[in-house]
Enzyme design. Sequence first.
Site, PDB file in Angstrom:
ATOM      1  N   ASP A 120      -3.593  -5.102 -18.685  1.00 19.45           N
ATOM      2  CA  ASP A 120      -2.413  -4.010 -18.881  1.00 19.45           C
ATOM      3  C   ASP A 120      -2.437  -3.433 -20.295  1.00 19.45           C
ATOM      4  O   ASP A 120      -1.318  -3.109 -20.766  1.00 19.45           O
ATOM      5  CB  ASP A 120      -1.248  -4.519 -18.465  1.00 19.45           C
ATOM      6  CG  ASP A 120      -1.169  -5.195 -16.994  1.00 19.45           C
ATOM      7  OD1 ASP A 120      -1.698  -4.613 -16.192  1.00 19.45           O
ATOM      8  OD2 ASP A 120      -0.260  -6.101 -16.681  1.00 19.45           O
ATOM      9  N   HIS A 147       1.019   0.233 -13.453  1.00 13.20           N
ATOM     10  CA  HIS A 147       2.038  -0.989 -13.522  1.00 13.20           C
ATOM     11  C   HIS A 147       3.373  -0.875 -13.806  1.00 13.20           C
ATOM     12  O   HIS A 147       3.790   0.157 -14.500  1.00 13.20           O
ATOM     13  CB  HIS A 147       1.588  -1.451 -14.917  1.00 13.20           C
ATOM     14  CG  HIS A 147       1.987  -2.874 -15.477  1.00 13.20           C
ATOM     15  ND1 HIS A 147       1.787  -4.078 -14.916  1.00 13.20           N
ATOM     16  CD2 HIS A 147       3.272  -3.065 -16.089  1.00 13.20           C
ATOM     17  CE1 HIS A 147       2.365  -5.065 -15.362  1.00 13.20           C
ATOM     18  NE2 HIS A 147       3.036  -4.609 -16.089  1.00 13.20           N
ATOM     19  N   MET A 205      -3.965  -7.155  -6.794  1.00 11.96           N
ATOM     20  CA  MET A 205      -3.528  -8.611  -7.708  1.00 11.96           C
ATOM     21  C   MET A 205      -4.722  -9.181  -8.182  1.00 11.96           C
ATOM     22  O   MET A 205      -4.538 -10.655  -8.520  1.00 11.96           O
ATOM     23  CB  MET A 205      -2.631  -9.180  -6.890  1.00 11.96           C
ATOM     24  CG  MET A 205      -1.429  -8.487  -6.157  1.00 11.96           C
ATOM     25  SD  MET A 205      -0.560  -8.107  -7.614  1.00 11.96           S
ATOM     26  CE  MET A 205       0.320  -9.427  -8.041  1.00 11.96           C
ATOM     27  N   ILE A 218      -7.613  -9.876 -10.907  1.00 15.18           N
ATOM     28  CA  ILE A 218      -8.397  -9.240 -12.326  1.00 15.18           C
ATOM     29  C   ILE A 218      -9.905  -9.155 -12.444  1.00 15.18           C
ATOM     30  O   ILE A 218     -10.418 -10.249 -12.042  1.00 15.18           O
ATOM     31  CB  ILE A 218      -7.953 -10.302 -13.487  1.00 15.18           C
ATOM     32  CG1 ILE A 218      -6.442 -10.355 -13.513  1.00 15.18           C
ATOM     33  CG2 ILE A 218      -8.445  -9.813 -14.888  1.00 15.18           C
ATOM     34  CD1 ILE A 218      -5.737 -11.468 -14.557  1.00 15.18           C
ATOM     35  N   LEU A 219      -9.973  -7.946 -12.662  1.00 15.88           N
ATOM     36  CA  LEU A 219     -11.650  -7.607 -12.662  1.00 15.88           C
ATOM     37  C   LEU A 219     -12.513  -8.175 -13.688  1.00 15.88           C
ATOM     38  O   LEU A 219     -11.810  -8.123 -14.991  1.00 15.88           O
ATOM     39  CB  LEU A 219     -11.812  -6.153 -12.406  1.00 15.88           C
ATOM     40  CG  LEU A 219     -11.292  -5.467 -11.166  1.00 15.88           C
ATOM     41  CD1 LEU A 219     -11.108  -3.963 -11.179  1.00 15.88           C
ATOM     42  CD2 LEU A 219     -12.336  -5.779  -9.971  1.00 15.88           C
ATOM     43  N   ASN A 263      -4.861   2.141 -13.387  1.00 18.27           N
ATOM     44  CA  ASN A 263      -4.034   1.199 -12.666  1.00 18.27           C
ATOM     45  C   ASN A 263      -2.623   1.618 -12.976  1.00 18.27           C
ATOM     46  O   ASN A 263      -2.222   2.675 -13.894  1.00 18.27           O
ATOM     47  CB  ASN A 263      -3.882  -0.144 -13.479  1.00 18.27           C
ATOM     48  CG  ASN A 263      -3.101  -1.252 -12.732  1.00 18.27           C
ATOM     49  OD1 ASN A 263      -2.887  -1.128 -11.645  1.00 18.27           O
ATOM     50  ND2 ASN A 263      -2.499  -2.088 -13.665  1.00 18.27           N
ATOM     51  N   ASN A 305       1.417   3.056  -2.476  1.00 17.08           N
ATOM     52  CA  ASN A 305       1.004   3.742  -3.445  1.00 17.08           C
ATOM     53  C   ASN A 305      -0.282   4.306  -2.937  1.00 17.08           C
ATOM     54  O   ASN A 305      -0.674   5.626  -3.225  1.00 17.08           O
ATOM     55  CB  ASN A 305       0.734   2.995  -4.881  1.00 17.08           C
ATOM     56  CG  ASN A 305       1.710   3.214  -5.993  1.00 17.08           C
ATOM     57  OD1 ASN A 305       2.021   4.101  -6.364  1.00 17.08           O
ATOM     58  ND2 ASN A 305       2.360   1.909  -6.040  1.00 17.08           N
ATOM     59  N   GLU A 361       6.711   5.709  -9.385  1.00 16.37           N
ATOM     60  CA  GLU A 361       5.447   5.445  -9.049  1.00 16.37           C
ATOM     61  C   GLU A 361       4.628   6.443  -8.355  1.00 16.37           C
ATOM     62  O   GLU A 361       3.708   6.652  -8.644  1.00 16.37           O
ATOM     63  CB  GLU A 361       5.010   3.938  -8.524  1.00 16.37           C
ATOM     64  CG  GLU A 361       5.505   2.701  -9.573  1.00 16.37           C
ATOM     65  CD  GLU A 361       5.112   1.509  -9.212  1.00 16.37           C
ATOM     66  OE1 GLU A 361       4.110   1.578  -8.422  1.00 16.37           O
ATOM     67  OE2 GLU A 361       5.745   0.399  -9.433  1.00 16.37           O
ATOM     68  N   GLY A 365       0.757  -1.158   0.127  1.00 11.42           N
ATOM     69  CA  GLY A 365       0.218   0.015  -0.015  1.00 11.42           C
ATOM     70  C   GLY A 365       0.832   1.229   0.110  1.00 11.42           C
ATOM     71  O   GLY A 365       0.390   2.247   0.647  1.00 11.42           O
TER      72      GLY A 365
HETATM   73  C1  GRF Z   1       3.655  -1.511  -7.525  1.00 11.67           C
HETATM   74  O1  GRF Z   1       5.011  -1.799  -7.968  1.00 11.67           O
HETATM   75  C2  GRF Z   1       2.645  -1.589  -8.466  1.00 11.67           C
HETATM   76  O2  GRF Z   1       2.993  -1.074  -9.782  1.00 11.67           O
HETATM   77  C3  GRF Z   1       2.425  -2.984  -8.560  1.00 11.67           C
HETATM   78  O3  GRF Z   1       2.448  -3.814  -7.457  1.00 11.67           O
HETATM   79  C4  GRF Z   1       3.544  -2.899  -6.351  1.00 11.67           C
HETATM   80  C5  GRF Z   1       2.445  -2.381  -5.442  1.00 11.67           C
HETATM   81  O4  GRF Z   1       3.421  -1.593  -4.435  1.00 11.67           O
HETATM   82  N1  GRF Z   1       1.266  -3.262  -9.410  1.00 11.67           N
HETATM   83  P1  GRF Z   1       2.446  -1.036  -3.082  1.00 11.67           P
HETATM   84  O5  GRF Z   1       1.568  -1.940  -2.615  1.00 11.67           O
HETATM   85  O6  GRF Z   1       1.727   0.283  -3.382  1.00 11.67           O
HETATM   86  O7  GRF Z   1       3.496  -0.674  -2.030  1.00 11.67           O
END
Ligand code: GRF
Length: 194
Positions: free
Chosen positions: A150, A114, A95, A97-98, A112, A22, A179, A20
Site C-alpha cells: 500500500d 485501498h 487479498m 500480496i504479489l 490498487n 468494484n 470507491e 467484487g
Molecule cells: C474494498 O473496500 C477494497 O478497497 C478493499 O476490499 C474491498 C473489496 O470490495 N481492498 P469488493 O470486493 O470490490 O466489493
Amino acid sequence: MIKSIGIKKINTAVFISGNGSNLENLIKFSTLIKSPIKINFVISSNSKAKGINFSKKYKIKYKILSFKNKTQDEKKTLDLLKRYNIKLICLAGFMKILSKNFIKRFNGKILNIHPSLLPKYKGLNTHERAINDGAKFAGCTVHLVNSRLDSGKIIMQKKIKINKTDTPGKLAKKVLKQEHILYPKALIKLFSNR
Ligand code: GRF
C-alpha cells in the site's frame, strides 16, 4: 468530435478475492466511451468469491488460482496475462500480496484501491482502526502497486467525514460507495494523456 473514438482501449485484468462490487463497477465503466480500459480477464484468489458471478454475468473469462503456491500461480497468471495480451492489472479487493518479481514484470501497470487515506492505515481493518483512533476522516485511495504494501504512487483519493455514530461496517459501506466513483476517475486521470 469525441476524443476517445479511434483510440484503442487498454486490455485489462481485474484481480479479486471477495464480493467484487468494484469489479462490477469497473466492468460497467469499461463499456463507456470515456473509459480508457477494456476488461478482458478476471483472476480470483478465492474459489468462493461472489465476484466470480460478475465475470459469468458479463461473459468475461476468469481463472481461479489460490496463490497458496505463489511462485507457481504467479507463473500461471503471467502466462494467462500474456495469452490475453493484458497491459494493465486492476486489483480490486485482491487479498494476496504479489511478489516483487511479479510486480517488476508489470512495473507501473498495476493499480490498487485501498479503503483508507493512504499513507494512513495501510493493511487490513482500516475502518476499525480509524474509528478506534478517533480519526475525523476516512476515505479511499487508488495507487500504483510497488513492492512495499500500500505504498505506491497515489493517483487519486477521496476523503469523507467519520460520524460519531459510524461503526466499521457503516463506514465500510460509505467508503465503498466512494470507491466506485474513485476507481474510474483515477483511470481516466492516469490515461488522460494517451
Ligand atoms: C474494498 O473496500 C477494497 O478497497 C478493499 O476490499 C474491498 C473489496 O470490495 N481492498 P469488493 O470486493 O470490490 O466489493
